[in-house]
Design a protein around this motif. Sequence first.
Motif: not given
Length: 302
Positions: A182, A186-187, A232, A235-236, A266, A270, A274
């Motif tokens: 994850l 996400t990164y 981040i 969030w994960c 996912y 996102w 976002r």
Amino acid sequence: MAIDRFPLVIDQRSELEINSGQLVIRNKKDITHIPIQLIQIMIMASPCHFSSSLLQKLAASGIVVVILPTRGSQEVAWVSPGLSTRWPIRQRQYLYRNHPHMAWLWVEKKIQAQQHVLKLLGEPVEKLEQIRPPETLMLEKILGIEGAATRYYFDRLAKHVPPQWAFTQRNRRPPRDPFNALLSLTYTLFTTEAIKVAHGFGFDPWVGFLHKPYPARPALALDAIEPVRPLIDLWCLALTQQLDTKAHFYQEDSKVLLNKAGRSIYFSNWARDRQDWNNGKSTIQCLYALRCWSNVNSVLSS
């Protein structure tokens, strides 16, 4: 009137082409037409077939394309637009590449963000609060400070990841457990966003201050997400409540990846969150990174 552009995620094996200003997506189920002026970034999460001219047209429209790995040994690939005409600021960027004072800007904000997240989780932050810049700013010393702070931070964060996720430390290339999978994904998506922002400021996203240049590495974009990484991670951490380590992930060799059902959950989260991040409505705002962008822009413009 400004047009709201959105991120496009392609999560089925597809054939792509551009026809009359529209992206045409063909897969086994249907054919979709999307005006390219509505696309901000395009994420290929499944194998796609396309021509080189498609990438040229997307880049000419200012669209960043990220191609996610679909096999264990593959790497992420980015295709970004050409550089802007703000060549004076890029000249100074090249002059100050890997400059320790510029590198410390990103690391300092990252450590502040780590403190913020650990405080939210009820963890002690005294060790991070005591960190000061080295008396002699050198890139190697800065990286050493950043590494020590990040190890401490992840040791504390790991206590809050559910046990079934088997997360003990940060690992990558490849991620070897679901939570690291994850984080890596996400990164990558935030790096894509940072490439867009870099172009907006007139910077070259491939030349950084903290990250050293390396083929196919957007060093400045990676610099920019450093202060956002702890947010981040938060969030994960919340996303672990929606995903199941057995039902939504699979392992290929030593690499762990989201499966199709997991990617659906996912990317739904996102895409929704976002929009909140961009509007400043979420606790996971990019304020740390935006402040760094402004600082760097001010230094290089002066």
